[in-house]
Design a protein around this motif. Structure first.
Motif, PDB file in Angstrom:
ATOM      1  N   PRO A   1       6.116  40.145 -12.070  1.00  0.00           N
ATOM      2  CA  PRO A   1       6.381  39.199 -11.091  1.00  0.00           C
ATOM      3  C   PRO A   1       5.354  39.349  -9.936  1.00  0.00           C
ATOM      4  O   PRO A   1       5.344  38.578  -8.889  1.00  0.00           O
ATOM      5  CB  PRO A   1       7.730  39.288 -10.650  1.00  0.00           C
ATOM      6  N   THR A   2       4.352  40.400 -10.009  1.00  0.00           N
ATOM      7  CA  THR A   2       3.451  40.502  -9.086  1.00  0.00           C
ATOM      8  C   THR A   2       2.622  39.343  -8.629  1.00  0.00           C
ATOM      9  O   THR A   2       2.068  38.511  -9.516  1.00  0.00           O
ATOM     10  CB  THR A   2       2.569  41.777  -9.359  1.00  0.00           C
ATOM     11  N   LEU A   3       2.517  39.032  -7.176  1.00  0.00           N
ATOM     12  CA  LEU A   3       1.763  37.911  -6.841  1.00  0.00           C
ATOM     13  C   LEU A   3       0.162  38.478  -6.680  1.00  0.00           C
ATOM     14  O   LEU A   3       0.118  39.544  -6.298  1.00  0.00           O
ATOM     15  CB  LEU A   3       2.001  37.389  -5.490  1.00  0.00           C
ATOM     16  N   LYS A   4      -0.723  37.633  -7.077  1.00  0.00           N
ATOM     17  CA  LYS A   4      -2.269  38.194  -7.236  1.00  0.00           C
ATOM     18  C   LYS A   4      -3.157  37.367  -6.563  1.00  0.00           C
ATOM     19  O   LYS A   4      -3.928  36.519  -7.069  1.00  0.00           O
ATOM     20  CB  LYS A   4      -2.445  38.118  -8.603  1.00  0.00           C
ATOM     21  N   PRO A   5      -2.927  37.163  -5.165  1.00  0.00           N
ATOM     22  CA  PRO A   5      -4.098  36.115  -4.527  1.00  0.00           C
ATOM     23  C   PRO A   5      -5.288  36.985  -4.195  1.00  0.00           C
ATOM     24  O   PRO A   5      -6.395  36.085  -4.160  1.00  0.00           O
ATOM     25  CB  PRO A   5      -3.349  36.033  -3.176  1.00  0.00           C
ATOM     26  N   GLY A   6      -5.530  38.079  -4.809  1.00  0.00           N
ATOM     27  CA  GLY A   6      -6.863  38.663  -4.857  1.00  0.00           C
ATOM     28  C   GLY A   6      -7.593  38.582  -6.143  1.00  0.00           C
ATOM     29  O   GLY A   6      -8.764  39.060  -6.350  1.00  0.00           O
ATOM     30  N   CYS A   7      -7.029  37.986  -7.206  1.00  0.00           N
ATOM     31  CA  CYS A   7      -7.520  37.876  -8.780  1.00  0.00           C
ATOM     32  C   CYS A   7      -8.573  36.852  -8.595  1.00  0.00           C
ATOM     33  O   CYS A   7      -8.622  36.204  -7.550  1.00  0.00           O
ATOM     34  CB  CYS A   7      -6.445  38.013  -9.457  1.00  0.00           C
ATOM     35  N   GLY A   8      -9.363  36.965  -9.788  1.00  0.00           N
ATOM     36  CA  GLY A   8     -10.335  35.927  -9.817  1.00  0.00           C
ATOM     37  C   GLY A   8     -10.226  34.836 -10.856  1.00  0.00           C
ATOM     38  O   GLY A   8     -11.210  34.519 -11.267  1.00  0.00           O
TER      39      GLY A   8
ATOM     40  N   ALA B   1      -6.058  29.297  -5.520  1.00  0.00           N
ATOM     41  CA  ALA B   1      -5.228  28.837  -6.586  1.00  0.00           C
ATOM     42  C   ALA B   1      -4.079  29.784  -6.602  1.00  0.00           C
ATOM     43  O   ALA B   1      -2.813  29.340  -7.250  1.00  0.00           O
ATOM     44  CB  ALA B   1      -6.036  28.637  -7.842  1.00  0.00           C
ATOM     45  N   GLN B   2      -4.255  31.087  -6.252  1.00  0.00           N
ATOM     46  CA  GLN B   2      -3.120  32.029  -6.450  1.00  0.00           C
ATOM     47  C   GLN B   2      -2.451  32.172  -5.005  1.00  0.00           C
ATOM     48  O   GLN B   2      -1.628  33.262  -4.981  1.00  0.00           O
ATOM     49  CB  GLN B   2      -3.858  33.294  -7.137  1.00  0.00           C
ATOM     50  N   SER B   3      -2.448  31.463  -4.162  1.00  0.00           N
ATOM     51  CA  SER B   3      -2.170  31.719  -2.850  1.00  0.00           C
ATOM     52  C   SER B   3      -0.849  30.649  -2.315  1.00  0.00           C
ATOM     53  O   SER B   3      -0.677  30.343  -1.208  1.00  0.00           O
ATOM     54  CB  SER B   3      -2.961  31.684  -1.983  1.00  0.00           C
ATOM     55  N   ALA B   4      -0.212  30.058  -3.391  1.00  0.00           N
ATOM     56  CA  ALA B   4       0.877  29.048  -3.202  1.00  0.00           C
ATOM     57  C   ALA B   4       2.112  29.658  -2.432  1.00  0.00           C
ATOM     58  O   ALA B   4       2.712  29.198  -1.801  1.00  0.00           O
ATOM     59  CB  ALA B   4       1.041  28.143  -4.042  1.00  0.00           C
ATOM     60  N   ASN B   5       2.422  30.730  -3.057  1.00  0.00           N
ATOM     61  CA  ASN B   5       3.748  31.518  -2.750  1.00  0.00           C
ATOM     62  C   ASN B   5       3.645  31.904  -1.196  1.00  0.00           C
ATOM     63  O   ASN B   5       2.986  32.598  -0.717  1.00  0.00           O
ATOM     64  CB  ASN B   5       3.910  32.695  -3.794  1.00  0.00           C
ATOM     65  N   PRO B   6       4.763  31.356  -0.476  1.00  0.00           N
ATOM     66  CA  PRO B   6       4.833  31.923   1.095  1.00  0.00           C
ATOM     67  C   PRO B   6       5.183  33.439   1.130  1.00  0.00           C
ATOM     68  O   PRO B   6       4.726  33.901   2.060  1.00  0.00           O
ATOM     69  CB  PRO B   6       6.148  30.972   1.299  1.00  0.00           C
TER      70      PRO B   6
END
Length: 468
Positions: free
Chosen positions: A113-120, A451-456
């Motif tokens: 469940p890790t959030l990954k706003p840094g991925c490509g 695209a990976q940054s929607a989760n508050p």
């Protein structure tokens, strides 16, 4: 005995459950190396499942190497036991933040469940899953689908002809015979490095640049020199000085939607850059992997140069599927000949099935519709992510014309590596700036994938990490 009362009553889940039971007995040493596992009939009766379910489970375990069949005797635990594992290791927060740090963290457990706003890469639910499945079914039904044979040395000819047409739309005049298919953009850069570089050769890159440029060049034992990046392209005065001083063999860059900054090359910068490349006799590798995210194409170095000293590469990993490894190299004919021989020597053939799948999606209209939708969706995510980050005090380095990346400066006094480590402890993978910087001079910056940054929760964790 295994408890199957609550297990879903379908073949697939029962097979998996039987396999997990045997694996657990092996890992806990209840079944030691060389021990005979229960017979098919006995285990089926004990678990209340069909013998065919146990047969399939044992066949899969044998394929994994966990057990081995002895004709006429049954199945036995493989002699080589896995190390006894008491618990899964947690995330390594002490790992050095180097060029492959993001890849290690983001790919460590793709099902977590890790959030990954840094991925490509784009989220799975942004990708054309149904179109890919439909194309796969079509290939499975078609004759000559390349399911079992080696592909031709250059790769699937219909796809190369189609790619030549797509490149012509961007002003790049190229014949299908000047295109070599590769298993993604990373393999393309690796092949070019093997072909043109000797250990100790110097390569210029943007500072910052895509972190895997640094990784693959160091694997080739090249000397990497960073040239400061500006919103219009590389700092051309610094480029000229570096080229004169270090006599580089190559310069590697993204002309459009630069990774990590999102900037695109200005026309005047593109012309002067090619003049400098000719004066200093260096080859330019233009990685155009983000081309289809652009609504209006920016200048392409390969178009201006005519593929004389520019090698143009692309891939469909970002826009179509990371699991379908299909990219390409477009270059002058003599270089394509050498690269083809090198590819035959190192991997012998191409991903024939992947190439046919990509060709089908490119020609049936699915890809065009998908990409048109992606551009609008990314534009909306770009605005929303920039707004949320702005409320936390982060400032964009440039406003990109499209794509998925924002290069954001933290408030003064904050180090992105420390912020990333604190966020990682809360299961949020950020992309600290120095990962992308050969000079380690981007410590104030973070790259965000909109695209990976929607989760508050991302922004709540980021705010906490910034406070320390």
């Amino acid at each position: 005995m295994l408890d199957l009362v609550s297990a879903p009553r379908n073949g697939t889940s029962l097979v998996s459950t039987v396999m997990d039971s045997i694996r657990h007995r092996i890992e806990s040493r209840t079944l030691a190396p060389g021990a005979k596992v229960p017979s098919i009939r006995r285990l089926a009766e004990a678990l209340g499942v069909s013998k065919s379910t146990v047969v399939e489970a044992y066949d899969r375990l044998a394929a994994e190497g966990a057990i081995a069949a002895r004709p006429g005797s049954g199945f036995y635990v493989a002699r080589r036991a896995q190390p006894l594992t008491l618990a899964e290791p947690g995330r390594r927060l002490d790992l050095t933040i180097d060029p492959l740090w993001i890849a290690r963290q983001a790919l460590e457990d793709t099902d977590s469940p890790t959030l990954k706003p840094g991925c490509g890469w784009l989220p799975a639910d942004w990708m054309p899953d149904l179109a890919i499945r439909r194309a796969l079914r079509g290939l499975a039904r078609s004759e000559g689908a390349g399911l079992v044979d080696y592909d031709s040395p250059l790769g699937f000819a219909p796809l190369r002809r189609h790619l030549a047409g797509r490149l012509a739309e961007r002003g790049i005049a190229v014949e299908a015979g000047q295109i070599l298919l590769a298993d993604g953009g990373s393999q393309a850069i690796d092949l070019i490095g093997r072909f043109l570089l000797e250990p100790g050769d110097t390569v210029l890159v943007d500072d910052p640049c895509y972190f895997n440029f640094l990784g693959v060049l160091r694997a080739h034992r090249a000397r990497v020199i960073g040239v400061p990046r500006t919103p219009a392209g590389p700092d051309l005065d610094a480029f000229a000085r570096a080229a004169a001083e270090h006599r580089p063999k190559l310069y590697v860059t993204n002309a459009a939607l630069h990774n990590p900054t999102g900037a695109s090359l200005a026309p005047q910068a593109a012309h002067r850059l090619l003049v400098l490349a000719e004066v200093h006799d260096l080859v330019v590798i233009e990685d155009d992997i983000f081309a289809d995210f652009e609504s209006e194409p920016s200048p392409r170095l390969a178009a201006l140069d005519g593929l004389q000293r520019v090698i143009h590469i692309g891939s469909f990993s970002k826009t179509l599927s990371a699991a379908v490894r299909c990219g390409f190299i477009a270059a002058r004919p003599d270089w394509i000949d050498g690269l083809t021989d090198l590819k035959l020597a190192t991997s012998f053939s191409n991903g024939a099935l992947a190439a046919r799948l990509v060709h089908r999606l490119l020609t049936d209209g699915s890809y065009r519709r998908h990409v048109e939708g992606l551009r609008g969706r990314l534009a909306r995510a770009m605005g929303e992510t920039a707004r949320r980050l702005g409320t936390l005090g982060l400032v964009p380095w440039v406003e990109p014309r499209g794509g998925m990346f924002l290069w954001m400066a933290l408030p003064d006094g904050l180090d992105s590596a420390e912020v990333a480590r604190r966020a990682l402890a809360r299961d949020v993978v950020l992309a600290p700036g120095d990962v992308f910087s050969p000079s380690r001079s981007a410590g104030r910056f973070l790259r965000f994938n909109v695209a990976q940054s929607a989760n508050p929760r991302i922004f709540a964790v980021l705010e906490e990490a910034m406070r320390g």
